[in-house]
Structures are given as structure tokens and as C-alpha cells.
Design a protein around this motif. Structure first.
Motif, PDB file in Angstrom:
ATOM      1  N   LYS A  81       4.988   0.348   1.873  1.00 30.44           N
ATOM      2  CA  LYS A  81       3.804   0.251   2.889  1.00 30.44           C
ATOM      3  C   LYS A  81       2.306   0.182   1.968  1.00 30.44           C
ATOM      4  N   ARG A  82       1.523  -0.614   2.416  1.00 29.44           N
ATOM      5  CA  ARG A  82       0.164  -0.769   1.432  1.00 29.44           C
ATOM      6  C   ARG A  82      -0.707  -1.540   2.300  1.00 29.44           C
ATOM      7  N   MET A  83      -1.930  -1.214   2.076  1.00 27.37           N
ATOM      8  CA  MET A  83      -3.067  -2.093   2.647  1.00 27.37           C
ATOM      9  C   MET A  83      -3.148  -3.453   1.982  1.00 27.37           C
ATOM     10  N   MET A  98       3.903  -3.747   5.247  1.00 27.64           N
ATOM     11  CA  MET A  98       4.996  -3.279   4.469  1.00 27.64           C
ATOM     12  C   MET A  98       4.890  -4.261   3.231  1.00 27.64           C
ATOM     13  N   HIS A  99       4.985  -3.954   2.008  1.00 23.27           N
ATOM     14  CA  HIS A  99       5.279  -4.932   0.977  1.00 23.27           C
ATOM     15  C   HIS A  99       6.602  -4.914   0.452  1.00 23.27           C
ATOM     16  N   LYS A 100       7.406  -6.022   0.694  1.00 17.41           N
ATOM     17  CA  LYS A 100       8.798  -6.213   0.534  1.00 17.41           C
ATOM     18  C   LYS A 100       9.322  -6.387  -0.772  1.00 17.41           C
ATOM     19  N   PRO A 120      -3.636 -14.723 -10.285  1.00 27.83           N
ATOM     20  CA  PRO A 120      -2.110 -14.817 -10.750  1.00 27.83           C
ATOM     21  C   PRO A 120      -1.338 -13.741 -10.909  1.00 27.83           C
ATOM     22  N   HIS A 121      -0.166 -13.697 -10.017  1.00 33.47           N
ATOM     23  CA  HIS A 121       0.609 -12.803 -10.163  1.00 33.47           C
ATOM     24  C   HIS A 121       1.993 -13.363  -9.599  1.00 33.47           C
ATOM     25  N   LEU A 122       3.271 -12.362  -9.898  1.00 33.37           N
ATOM     26  CA  LEU A 122       4.570 -12.725  -9.568  1.00 33.37           C
ATOM     27  C   LEU A 122       4.772 -11.818  -8.315  1.00 33.37           C
ATOM     28  N   HIS A 123       5.154 -12.416  -7.142  1.00 34.76           N
ATOM     29  CA  HIS A 123       5.634 -11.661  -6.167  1.00 34.76           C
ATOM     30  C   HIS A 123       7.013 -11.640  -6.283  1.00 34.76           C
ATOM     31  N   TRP A 124       7.827 -10.606  -6.532  1.00 34.70           N
ATOM     32  CA  TRP A 124       9.419 -10.571  -6.900  1.00 34.70           C
ATOM     33  C   TRP A 124       9.900  -9.586  -5.565  1.00 34.70           C
ATOM     34  N   LEU A 182       7.705  -6.304  -5.405  1.00 30.91           N
ATOM     35  CA  LEU A 182       7.237  -5.949  -6.394  1.00 30.91           C
ATOM     36  C   LEU A 182       6.094  -7.178  -6.933  1.00 30.91           C
ATOM     37  N   ASP A 183       4.769  -6.672  -6.745  1.00 32.08           N
ATOM     38  CA  ASP A 183       4.083  -7.635  -7.686  1.00 32.08           C
ATOM     39  C   ASP A 183       3.654  -7.384  -9.278  1.00 32.08           C
ATOM     40  N   ILE A 184       3.914  -8.232  -9.854  1.00 31.06           N
ATOM     41  CA  ILE A 184       3.648  -8.013 -11.523  1.00 31.06           C
ATOM     42  C   ILE A 184       2.636  -9.238 -11.933  1.00 31.06           C
TER      43      ILE A 184
HETATM   44 ZN   LIG Z   1       3.832  -9.347  -3.281  1.00 35.74          ZN
END
Ligand SMILES: [Zn+2]
Length: 296
Positions: A158-160, A169-171, A248-252, A173-175
Motif C-alpha cells: 500500500k502506498r500513496m 495498493m502498489h502491485k 522514467p522508471h520500470l514498473h515490474w 516494484l518501481d525501479i
Molecule cells: Zn509501479
């Protein structure tokens, strides 16, 4: 000069041939040589050098190299092998009734680490294939590798939400990584989807074995097509900021049996790969190998 009356030669490892003068020519007779194909099993203590100990026990250099590589797929051979650990190698062997011996490929790679055993074999017929644990899994060590070289900017849970501004819910990982950084497939798999997908922007979803799937969002572009096979480590696209993204990021994202799970919690060790007829053939081969008695 005297004419040749008879000549014997070893045509193959398992065949001798005799040529005998008969009139103007020769007649040829074949004498098959019986071959015993019981593999060679070598066991012993690792001591100060696992490599040297296995060599001293009688394993050819090439076989020991294969053995070390097989172990390295499960553990850090350099750091983790202790003096008291014991090796167990089973090597293809042919023994001719005439006395010669020929050693072939490594069939089984074992290491007993004080009760914790590494036991690896290959699928019959796949001479250069993966090493499977004797239970039929390719069990790779530790947590799954990261698909992108970068740092985790938002973890699973869970995150803002950075765009929506409320708890959600953040399902995945963001890199965070610069735009254009290559994104690699975390495991072998098949491309299930590659295209635009709402908030995910340019999105690729891969299906792997064992009920595992992985997704990669916000790509600047992707370089695979639906239905294509991908290998672990293959570049599937590049980091971007498409879809609902602030930079710029990857949502994995990773799914296990359809439910999202924390990618960091997924251990490669839980991935079963052999099933059905392949698993039965593998188990049968392993059973035969385990029955080989140690010694020369
Ligand atoms: Zn994400």
C-alpha cells in the motif's frame, strides 16, 4: 617381397576386423567387442580444493569443469564449499572386453554439505541442457534477479499513489533508471502481451513455467512480439515513462497462479519445470544413476 596373408585391426571401440587373403583378394570377418556401459561413480572429500580432489579421484579435467559449472548454478562454489563436504560424480564410461576404458560426459553432480545435498542431473537426451535437481526442478539460487539496472524507488504494498494522490495498493516494484536503459526478461518464457495497456503505457507480459508471469510497464518502447519465446536475460524493451507515470522508471509486476506477489519474495527455487512424461523419464534415469556403486 612376401604377400600380406592376414591383417587385424580395431575398426571401432566395439569392433575388431580381420582381413584374410583369399585368392586374389581378402575376406573380411568382424569380431564385435563386448562393451560394459556401467557408469563410473567417484566420491570423496572436497578438502582444500574441490577441483583438485575430484581430479585426484580420477575424473577428467573436462568432467570436473562441467561439475563445477553445474554446482555454480545452485551455490557459490568459491565461498560455500567446506573441506568436509563430499563430492559425488557419476561419469559415462565404456569398458571394452579387451581391457580399454573410455570416459564420457558427466551424468550426475552431487555435493553433500553436511546433510544438505546438492543433487543434479540432466534430462536424458539433453546433453547440454539445464541441470535439474533430482526431484525434477531447476532450482536456481536466491532471489530472482532484477530486470533493470537501477534502484528501487517504490516497493510492493500500500502506498500513496504519486499521480492519483490517494492510498492504493502498489502491485509491483518501481525501479528508477534513465530513459532507454535495457529491460531484461527475468526468466525464460513466452510473450503473452506486448502493446499499449492503459496506465501501464507500453507494457509487456511474459508467461513462465510453474504458474509464474511477469509484467513490465511504462516502457519507452518494446522489442518483442506477442507469442515470441524469450530467454532469461534477453532485452525485451527499454525504460520510459509512458502511461500513468511521473518519470522514467520500470514498473515490474510478478504473478503467481494469477495473483500479484512481491517480486522480491519470489525465489527461483520455487519454480518447477519438469512434468508429465519428461518428469517420469527423468526420475527413471535418476533412479538408475543412484543405483551405481561407487568405485572403479
Ligand atoms: Zn509501479
Amino acid at each position: 617381397a612376401r604377400p600380406l596373408e592376414q591383417m587385424k585391426l580395431r575398426a571401432r571401440f566395439d569392433l575388431a576386423v580381420t582381413l584374410t587373403r583369399a585368392g586374389k583378394g581378402f575376406t573380411m570377418t568382424e569380431q564385435p567387442i563386448a562393451i560394459d556401459r556401467t557408469p563410473l561413480r567417484l566420491q570423496g572429500l572436497a578438502g582444500s580444493s574441490l577441483y583438485r580432489s575430484a581430479r585426484a579421484a580420477g575424473a577428467p579435467a573436462k568432467v570436473v569443469e562441467t561439475y563445477m559449472k553445474a554446482l555454480a548454478s545452485r551455490m557459490s562454489v568459491g565461498r560455500e564449499v567446506k573441506r568436509a563436504d563430499s563430492f559425488d560424480l557419476i561419469i559415462e564410461r565404456e569398458r571394452a572386453a579387451t581391457g580399454e576404458t573410455r570416459l564420457g560426459r558427466l551424468l550426475y553432480a552431487g555435493l553433500d554439505r553436511g546433510g544438505r545435498k546438492v543433487q543434479l542431473a540432466r534430462l536424458p537426451g539433453e546433453d547440454d541442457g539445464d541441470w535439474y535437481d533430482v526431484n525434477g526442478q531447476t532450482q536456481k539460487r536466491g532471489a530472482m534477479g532484477m530486470p533493470v539496472a537501477g534502484r528501487i524507488t517504490s516497493s510492493f504494498g500500500k502506498r500513496m499513489h504519486p499521480v492519483l494522490g490517494f492510498m492504493r495498493m502498489h502491485k509491483g516494484l518501481d525501479i528508477g533508471a534513465p530513459r532507454g536503459t535495457p529491460i531484461h526478461a527475468i526468466m525464460d518464457g513466452v510473450v503473452q502481451f506486448a502493446g499499449r495497456s492503459g496506465g501501464y503505457g507500453n507494457f509487456v507480459k511474459l508467461a513462465h513455467g510453474g504458474g509464474i508471469a511477469s509484467g513490465y510497464g511504462h516502457m519507452s518502447r518494446f522489442v518483442v512480439r506477442s507469442g515470441a519465446r524469450v530467454k532469461q536475460g534477453q532485452v525485451i524493451g527499454y525504460v520510459g515513462s509512458t502511461g500513468m507515470s511521473t518519470g522514467p522508471h520500470l514498473h515490474w509486476e510478478v504473478w503467481k497462479n494469477g495473483a500479484t506477489v512481491n517480486p522480491r519474495s519470489l525465489k527461483l527455487s520455487s519454480v518447477a519445470v519438469l512434468s508429465g512424461a519428461k518428469l517420469r523419464a527423468f526420475r527413471h534415469a535418476v533412479q538408475q544413476l543412484m543405483a551405481v556403486k561407487p568405485g572403479r
